[in-house]
Design a protein around this motif. Structure first.
Motif, PDB file in Angstrom:
ATOM      1  N   GLY A   1       0.810  -1.208   0.000  1.00  0.00           N
ATOM      2  CA  GLY A   1       0.000   0.000   0.000  1.00  0.00           C
ATOM      3  C   GLY A   1       0.838   1.250   0.000  1.00  0.00           C
ATOM      4  N   ALA A   2       0.203   2.377   0.312  1.00  0.00           N
ATOM      5  CA  ALA A   2       0.890   3.660   0.349  1.00  0.00           C
ATOM      6  C   ALA A   2       1.765   3.751   1.591  1.00  0.00           C
ATOM      7  CB  ALA A   2      -0.123   4.795   0.304  1.00  0.00           C
ATOM      8  N   TRP A   3       2.792   4.594   1.516  1.00  0.00           N
ATOM      9  CA  TRP A   3       3.775   4.692   2.592  1.00  0.00           C
ATOM     10  C   TRP A   3       4.398   6.069   2.547  1.00  0.00           C
ATOM     11  CZ3 TRP A   3       4.224   1.499   6.520  1.00  0.00           C
ATOM     12  CH2 TRP A   3       5.372   1.524   7.324  1.00  0.00           C
ATOM     13  N   TRP A   4       5.080   6.456   3.645  1.00  0.00           N
ATOM     14  CA  TRP A   4       5.779   7.740   3.643  1.00  0.00           C
ATOM     15  C   TRP A   4       7.113   7.580   2.927  1.00  0.00           C
ATOM     16  CZ3 TRP A   4      10.644   8.280   5.570  1.00  0.00           C
ATOM     17  CH2 TRP A   4      11.090   7.319   6.470  1.00  0.00           C
ATOM     18  N   THR A   5       7.570   8.648   2.333  1.00  0.00           N
ATOM     19  CA  THR A   5       8.872   8.659   1.680  1.00  0.00           C
ATOM     20  C   THR A   5       9.313  10.101   1.510  1.00  0.00           C
ATOM     21  OG1 THR A   5      10.138   7.845  -0.228  1.00  0.00           O
ATOM     22  CG2 THR A   5       7.947   8.716  -0.669  1.00  0.00           C
ATOM     23  N   ALA A   6      10.562  10.314   1.132  1.00  0.00           N
ATOM     24  CA  ALA A   6      11.101  11.665   0.963  1.00  0.00           C
ATOM     25  C   ALA A   6      12.110  11.672  -0.171  1.00  0.00           C
ATOM     26  CB  ALA A   6      11.743  12.156   2.255  1.00  0.00           C
ATOM     27  N   SER A   7      12.359  12.852  -0.710  1.00  0.00           N
ATOM     28  CA  SER A   7      13.255  12.986  -1.859  1.00  0.00           C
ATOM     29  C   SER A   7      14.721  12.873  -1.479  1.00  0.00           C
ATOM     30  CB  SER A   7      13.007  14.324  -2.566  1.00  0.00           C
ATOM     31  OG  SER A   7      13.229  15.410  -1.670  1.00  0.00           O
ATOM     32  N   ASP A   8      15.047  12.958  -0.187  1.00  0.00           N
ATOM     33  CA  ASP A   8      16.421  12.768   0.262  1.00  0.00           C
ATOM     34  C   ASP A   8      16.412  12.192   1.667  1.00  0.00           C
ATOM     35  OD1 ASP A   8      17.059  14.985   2.414  1.00  0.00           O
ATOM     36  OD2 ASP A   8      15.963  16.026   0.830  1.00  0.00           O
ATOM     37  N   SER A   9      17.536  11.667   2.082  1.00  0.00           N
ATOM     38  CA  SER A   9      17.644  11.031   3.393  1.00  0.00           C
ATOM     39  C   SER A   9      18.361  11.911   4.401  1.00  0.00           C
ATOM     40  CB  SER A   9      18.392   9.699   3.256  1.00  0.00           C
ATOM     41  OG  SER A   9      19.694   9.905   2.726  1.00  0.00           O
ATOM     42  N   VAL A  10      18.611  13.160   4.056  1.00  0.00           N
ATOM     43  CA  VAL A  10      19.348  14.070   4.927  1.00  0.00           C
ATOM     44  C   VAL A  10      18.418  15.010   5.686  1.00  0.00           C
ATOM     45  CG1 VAL A  10      21.109  15.869   5.023  1.00  0.00           C
ATOM     46  CG2 VAL A  10      21.377  13.938   3.436  1.00  0.00           C
ATOM     47  N   THR A  11      17.414  15.547   5.003  1.00  0.00           N
ATOM     48  CA  THR A  11      16.491  16.495   5.625  1.00  0.00           C
ATOM     49  C   THR A  11      15.657  15.799   6.700  1.00  0.00           C
ATOM     50  OG1 THR A  11      16.342  17.663   3.508  1.00  0.00           O
ATOM     51  CG2 THR A  11      14.692  18.186   5.170  1.00  0.00           C
ATOM     52  N   ALA A  12      15.572  16.421   7.870  1.00  0.00           N
ATOM     53  CA  ALA A  12      14.822  15.833   8.995  1.00  0.00           C
ATOM     54  C   ALA A  12      13.330  15.765   8.663  1.00  0.00           C
ATOM     55  CB  ALA A  12      15.052  16.650  10.259  1.00  0.00           C
ATOM     56  N   LEU A  13      12.681  14.709   9.155  1.00  0.00           N
ATOM     57  CA  LEU A  13      11.250  14.502   8.956  1.00  0.00           C
ATOM     58  C   LEU A  13      10.541  14.405  10.299  1.00  0.00           C
ATOM     59  CD1 LEU A  13      11.421  11.689   6.231  1.00  0.00           C
ATOM     60  CD2 LEU A  13      11.170  14.156   5.847  1.00  0.00           C
TER      61      LEU A  13
ATOM     62  N   PRO B   1       2.088  16.280 -12.692  1.00  0.00           N
ATOM     63  CA  PRO B   1       2.647  14.917 -12.710  1.00  0.00           C
ATOM     64  C   PRO B   1       1.895  14.027 -13.694  1.00  0.00           C
ATOM     65  CG  PRO B   1       1.353  15.272 -10.722  1.00  0.00           C
ATOM     66  CD  PRO B   1       1.458  16.611 -11.398  1.00  0.00           C
ATOM     67  N   VAL B   2       2.624  13.103 -14.294  1.00  0.00           N
ATOM     68  CA  VAL B   2       2.042  12.144 -15.233  1.00  0.00           C
ATOM     69  C   VAL B   2       2.047  10.777 -14.562  1.00  0.00           C
ATOM     70  CG1 VAL B   2       2.211  11.057 -17.489  1.00  0.00           C
ATOM     71  CG2 VAL B   2       2.844  13.469 -17.210  1.00  0.00           C
ATOM     72  N   PHE B   3       0.855  10.228 -14.325  1.00  0.00           N
ATOM     73  CA  PHE B   3       0.729   8.959 -13.619  1.00  0.00           C
ATOM     74  C   PHE B   3       0.521   7.816 -14.605  1.00  0.00           C
ATOM     75  CE2 PHE B   3      -0.976  12.191 -10.636  1.00  0.00           C
ATOM     76  CZ  PHE B   3      -0.030  12.044  -9.630  1.00  0.00           C
TER      77      PHE B   3
ATOM     78  N   HIS C   1       8.446  15.697   0.787  1.00  0.00           N
ATOM     79  CA  HIS C   1       8.131  14.694   1.814  1.00  0.00           C
ATOM     80  C   HIS C   1       6.701  14.218   1.611  1.00  0.00           C
ATOM     81  CE1 HIS C   1       6.913  13.894   6.262  1.00  0.00           C
ATOM     82  NE2 HIS C   1       7.238  12.768   5.671  1.00  0.00           N
ATOM     83  N   PHE C   2       6.557  12.938   1.301  1.00  0.00           N
ATOM     84  CA  PHE C   2       5.235  12.333   1.138  1.00  0.00           C
ATOM     85  C   PHE C   2       4.807  11.704   2.460  1.00  0.00           C
ATOM     86  CE2 PHE C   2       7.034  12.418  -3.088  1.00  0.00           C
ATOM     87  CZ  PHE C   2       5.970  12.789  -3.894  1.00  0.00           C
ATOM     88  N   LEU C   3       3.649  12.106   2.968  1.00  0.00           N
ATOM     89  CA  LEU C   3       3.127  11.471   4.169  1.00  0.00           C
ATOM     90  C   LEU C   3       2.554  10.099   3.845  1.00  0.00           C
ATOM     91  CD1 LEU C   3       3.228  14.578   4.851  1.00  0.00           C
ATOM     92  CD2 LEU C   3       1.343  14.139   6.412  1.00  0.00           C
TER      93      LEU C   3
ATOM     94  N   GLN D   1       3.411   6.917  -7.564  1.00  0.00           N
ATOM     95  CA  GLN D   1       2.905   8.273  -7.360  1.00  0.00           C
ATOM     96  C   GLN D   1       4.010   9.195  -6.870  1.00  0.00           C
ATOM     97  OE1 GLN D   1      -0.233   7.225  -4.554  1.00  0.00           O
ATOM     98  NE2 GLN D   1      -1.807   7.696  -6.079  1.00  0.00           N
ATOM     99  N   ALA D   2       4.800   8.717  -5.910  1.00  0.00           N
ATOM    100  CA  ALA D   2       5.876   9.537  -5.360  1.00  0.00           C
ATOM    101  C   ALA D   2       6.864   9.934  -6.439  1.00  0.00           C
ATOM    102  CB  ALA D   2       6.580   8.777  -4.242  1.00  0.00           C
ATOM    103  N   LYS D   3       7.212   9.007  -7.312  1.00  0.00           N
ATOM    104  CA  LYS D   3       8.175   9.328  -8.373  1.00  0.00           C
ATOM    105  C   LYS D   3       7.613  10.356  -9.344  1.00  0.00           C
ATOM    106  CE  LYS D   3      11.185   7.338 -11.897  1.00  0.00           C
ATOM    107  NZ  LYS D   3      10.974   8.493 -12.795  1.00  0.00           N
ATOM    108  N   ALA D   4       6.367  10.149  -9.791  1.00  0.00           N
ATOM    109  CA  ALA D   4       5.768  11.078 -10.755  1.00  0.00           C
ATOM    110  C   ALA D   4       5.622  12.479 -10.167  1.00  0.00           C
ATOM    111  CB  ALA D   4       4.411  10.548 -11.212  1.00  0.00           C
ATOM    112  N   ILE D   5       5.178  12.562  -8.910  1.00  0.00           N
ATOM    113  CA  ILE D   5       4.975  13.867  -8.287  1.00  0.00           C
ATOM    114  C   ILE D   5       6.308  14.548  -8.004  1.00  0.00           C
ATOM    115  CG2 ILE D   5       4.093  15.029  -6.225  1.00  0.00           C
ATOM    116  CD1 ILE D   5       1.879  12.910  -6.143  1.00  0.00           C
ATOM    117  N   THR D   6       7.305  13.785  -7.561  1.00  0.00           N
ATOM    118  CA  THR D   6       8.625  14.366  -7.303  1.00  0.00           C
ATOM    119  C   THR D   6       9.226  14.919  -8.581  1.00  0.00           C
ATOM    120  OG1 THR D   6       9.026  12.851  -5.450  1.00  0.00           O
ATOM    121  CG2 THR D   6      10.947  13.899  -6.447  1.00  0.00           C
TER     122      THR D   6
END
Length: 336
Positions: free
Chosen positions: A50-62, A254-256, A280-282, A288-293
């Motif tokens: 299913g859906a999950w949280w993710t972010a465009s980098d691993s350095v910025t605090a979440l 974004p193109v899905f 940052h995707f909640l 979806q995350a890739k297309a929107i990013t």
């Protein structure tokens, strides 16, 4: 006939579930049709695609990046550090954030070494004010809304009141379940456009009071307060709905590859030049995350000025179908 203890357990579980509205963990789960040699499931875990949280980098605090270590809960995103006695511990980490922006940051309970006669729990949670389903603009309004919509089975012991904790302003709210003889003491403040709350639950009000007094050892950012907490001073200024109207100078949709109908709440950080520097995707599916990013990194915004100087901005965008606030009839059905 139910015992008071069993009723208290049911009410405690209901209280946490209503606060969280969390989603299940979307790791590659129990569908073996495309995996003839599946890995053995870990104990005490349910894996669901299913859906999950993710972010465009691993350095910025979440927000969900806080950790409990050496009896200290530290969260770099919120800039807080909460020291507890060695008799309190976190056994399980919380679920991922919900698509309405609710985070279970930590669930703390007495350790096996706890010597007290009464037990309790500490819930540290956050609510993103950009995506909350409650019509409220700040933490004080959110807590007042909680009081106004408290289930009839609970009784208010102390209405929302402003107090000082660790040299910062909090709103304190207390209620009780007379049937289960359980007390909830809630302390909430606002940081980076999130309500950050500490929920203490026990039958022993003296234990609750001692836990709240220990909060005075907590360190918090200068901005923290029930109606302030809007970033700045080393972190981006948070502004609701900044990604709209004339603030957007260039936009790429974004193109899905696949049509889905889930909400996709996204927090972005815009740099001083108006470029998106962090996404940052909640909650989102990987495609979806890739297309929107890919799309968001092509957006350009009007730089935000504070005191005549450009500053970084943090804002929220909801892609897809936004979650709906439950109707009164639906809420009553859940309470039944």
């Amino acid at each position: 006939m139910y015992t008071k203890f069993s009723i208290s357990l049911v009410l405690l579980a209901l209280s946490v579930s209503l606060l969280a509205r969390a989603q299940s963990a979307p790791q590659g789960g129990g569908d073996f049709s495309d995996n003839p040699q599946p890995r053995k499931l870990p104990r005490e875990a349910i894996l669901v695609k299913g859906a999950w949280w993710t972010a465009s980098d691993s350095v910025t605090a979440l927000p969900e990046g806080g950790r409990m270590a050496n009896n200290v809960y530290a969260n770099p995103y919120f800039g807080l550090a909460y020291t507890l006695s060695p008799d309190w511990t976190e056994k399980y980490t919380g679920p991922p954030p919900s698509d309405s922006g609710y985070y279970v940051l930590a669930q703390i309970r007495p350790a096996e070494t706890f010597k007290g006669t009464s037990r309790g729990t500490i819930l540290i949670a956050a609510q993103d004010l950009f995506f909350t389903l409650t019509p409220a603009g700040n933490t004080l309004e959110l807590i007042n809304n909680t009081k106004d919509n408290l289930n009839a089975e609970y009784k208010v012991e102390q209405p929302p009141t402003l107090v000082r904790i660790a040299k910062h302003s909090f709103v304190r709210f207390e209620y009780v379940s007379p049937v289960a003889e359980l007390h909830w003491h809630v302390l909430a403040t606002q940081i980076r456009c999130h309500m950050v709350q500490f929920v203490f639950t026990s039958r022993d009000t003296k234990l609750l009071e001692s836990l709240i007094q220990e909060m005075n050892k907590m360190s918090l950012p200068e901005e923290a307060g029930p109606i302030s907490g809007r970033g700045g001073d080393g972190v981006p200024v948070c502004i609701k709905d900044y990604a709209s109207g004339e603030n957007i100078m260039e936009r790429v949709d974004p193109v899905f590859a696949e049509r889905r109908f889930n909400p996709v709440p996204v927090r972005i950080i815009i740099d001083k030049e108006g470029n998106v520097k962090h996404v940052h995707f909640l909650s989102a599916f990987p495609d979806q995350a890739k297309a929107i990013t890919d799309a968001l990194f092509q957006w350009r915004f009007r730089p935000y000025l504070r005191d005549g100087k450009p500053v970084e901005v943090e804002t929220g965008i909801m892609f897809g179908r936004a979650p709906r606030r439950p109707t009164s009839s639906a809420a009553e059905a859940v309470n039944e």
